[in-house]
Write a protein that holds these residues in place. Structure first.
Motif, short mmCIF file in Angstrom:
data_model
loop_
_atom_site.label_atom_id
_atom_site.label_comp_id
_atom_site.label_asym_id
_atom_site.label_seq_id
_atom_site.Cartn_x
_atom_site.Cartn_y
_atom_site.Cartn_z
N VAL A 168 0.83 -1.21 0.00
CA VAL A 168 0.00 0.00 0.00
C VAL A 168 0.86 1.26 0.00
O VAL A 168 0.66 2.17 -0.81
CB VAL A 168 -0.95 0.00 1.21
CG1 VAL A 168 -1.66 1.35 1.34
CG2 VAL A 168 -1.98 -1.11 1.08
N ARG A 172 1.32 3.70 -3.28
CA ARG A 172 0.89 5.10 -3.19
C ARG A 172 2.02 6.05 -3.60
O ARG A 172 1.80 7.00 -4.36
CB ARG A 172 0.45 5.39 -1.75
CG ARG A 172 -0.04 6.79 -1.49
CD ARG A 172 -0.64 6.87 -0.10
NE ARG A 172 -0.97 8.25 0.27
CZ ARG A 172 -0.15 9.07 0.91
NH1 ARG A 172 1.07 8.65 1.25
NH2 ARG A 172 -0.51 10.31 1.21
N ARG A 176 2.13 8.53 -7.10
CA ARG A 176 2.27 9.99 -6.97
C ARG A 176 3.51 10.49 -7.71
O ARG A 176 3.46 11.53 -8.37
CB ARG A 176 2.34 10.36 -5.49
CG ARG A 176 1.04 10.17 -4.75
CD ARG A 176 1.19 10.46 -3.28
NE ARG A 176 1.61 11.83 -3.03
CZ ARG A 176 1.88 12.31 -1.82
NH1 ARG A 176 1.77 11.52 -0.77
NH2 ARG A 176 2.24 13.57 -1.67
N ARG A 198 -6.14 13.17 -3.45
CA ARG A 198 -6.97 12.71 -2.34
C ARG A 198 -8.36 12.30 -2.83
O ARG A 198 -8.93 11.30 -2.38
CB ARG A 198 -7.07 13.81 -1.29
CG ARG A 198 -7.74 13.38 0.00
CD ARG A 198 -7.44 14.35 1.12
NE ARG A 198 -7.76 15.73 0.74
CZ ARG A 198 -6.87 16.69 0.58
NH1 ARG A 198 -5.58 16.45 0.76
NH2 ARG A 198 -7.23 17.92 0.25
N ARG A 201 -7.92 8.86 -4.59
CA ARG A 201 -6.87 8.08 -3.92
C ARG A 201 -6.89 6.61 -4.32
O ARG A 201 -5.84 5.98 -4.46
CB ARG A 201 -7.00 8.21 -2.40
CG ARG A 201 -8.30 7.69 -1.82
CD ARG A 201 -8.29 7.74 -0.30
NE ARG A 201 -8.23 9.09 0.20
CZ ARG A 201 -9.31 9.84 0.43
NH1 ARG A 201 -10.52 9.37 0.16
NH2 ARG A 201 -9.20 11.06 0.90
N TRP A 202 -8.07 6.03 -4.51
CA TRP A 202 -8.14 4.60 -4.82
C TRP A 202 -7.67 4.33 -6.24
O TRP A 202 -7.09 3.28 -6.51
CB TRP A 202 -9.56 4.09 -4.61
CG TRP A 202 -10.02 4.21 -3.19
CD1 TRP A 202 -10.99 5.02 -2.69
CD2 TRP A 202 -9.49 3.48 -2.07
NE1 TRP A 202 -11.10 4.86 -1.34
CE2 TRP A 202 -10.20 3.92 -0.93
CE3 TRP A 202 -8.49 2.52 -1.92
CZ2 TRP A 202 -9.93 3.42 0.34
CZ3 TRP A 202 -8.23 2.03 -0.66
CH2 TRP A 202 -8.94 2.47 0.44
N LEU A 205 -3.96 4.43 -5.99
CA LEU A 205 -3.47 3.24 -5.30
C LEU A 205 -3.54 2.02 -6.20
O LEU A 205 -2.61 1.20 -6.22
CB LEU A 205 -4.29 3.01 -4.03
CG LEU A 205 -3.86 1.82 -3.17
CD1 LEU A 205 -2.42 2.00 -2.69
CD2 LEU A 205 -4.79 1.66 -1.97
#
Length: 251
Positions: A168, A172, A176, A198, A201-202, A205
């Motif tokens: 995770v 992430r 980014r 934000r 975010r998923w 990810l």
């Protein structure tokens, strides 16, 4: 959440699909990835060979324990330290490859931006801006590796927890950093960028974890890097295109 995770993973597949659109520019992206990959693999192999002896030296207090508990404890420490080093290697690989291969990945970014159409920035971010972003990524990678190492010592579930947490956190960070070029080129305010990431975010990810899993395949990091740069550009554009009027007004 699941829909967004899947959408992020599909962005990486679309990145691989860009080989059909411009194989020449994608081929150039393999060169810096291969160089950095070879250096990091050598480092991990050297660490793996020397780590058991280093752990024995660093844990003299366990010498008087029963053999089973001494061996189990030192094996756990060895696994946790190596897992932390692997997390750091994943993040460092991306950061170093983006620095070494900046001219190559600039060409991939421009080719993908042109293929997607719409408003395309005249120039990408400066080389030193990319170096700065990569150094920030390395620092964040060190912190993530430390968190993963600590999680590995949790009784019973430590190994599983460290693996999940590592995936995770690393995913992430990868997403980014790889998407940063498209954001930097548009000179988005940092607050706007954080808000965009934000809000999606998923999706980020899903892309990052899929990229990391490809890195785990033998030589996968080399083959995946050009596709990851292309896919991350598509990821950033998908987010920007959804909220373009808002992002443009606030930038």
């Amino acid at each position: 959440m699941l829909k967004e995770l899947a959408a992020g993973a599909r962005m990486l597949l679309r990145g691989f699909g860009f080989w059909r659109r411009d194989a020449g520019v994608m081929l150039l992206g393999l060169v810096p990835a291969a160089i950095v990959f070879a250096a990091l693999v050598w480092g991990l192999v050297a660490l793996g060979i020397g780590l058991p002896g280093l752990v024995d030296w660093a844990t003299p207090f366990a010498d008087g324990w029963q053999e089973f508990w001494r061996s189990a404890f030192r094996a756990l420490v060895t696994v946790v330290v190596f897992a932390g080093a692997a997390v750091l290697a994943f993040v460092t690989f991306t950061a170093l490859t983006l620095i070494v291969g900046d001219p190559f990945y600039e060409r991939i970014w421009k080719a993908v931006e042109a293929d997607l159409g719409g408003e395309v920035p005249a120039e990408g971010p400066s080389f030193w801006s990319g170096v700065g972003n990569s150094l920030v990524l390395v620092v964040q990678g060190v912190l993530s590796a430390a968190v993963v190492a600590v999680a590995g010592f949790v009784p019973v579930v430590g190994g599983v927890l460290a693996a999940v947490l590592g995936a995770v956190l690393t995913g992430r960070l990868l997403a980014r950093e790889l998407a940063a070029r498209a954001f930097d080129a548009r000179h988005l305010d940092p607050r706007v960028r954080r808000a965009l990431i934000r809000a999606h975010r998923w999706r980020f990810l899903g892309f990052g974890v899929a990229t990391q899993l490809c890195f785990l395949v033998p030589l996968g990091a080399i083959a995946t890097m050009p596709a990851a740069v292309a896919g991350a550009t598509m990821l950033a554009r998908s987010v920007l295109d959804e909220v373009h009027p808002v992002a443009a007004d606030r930038a």
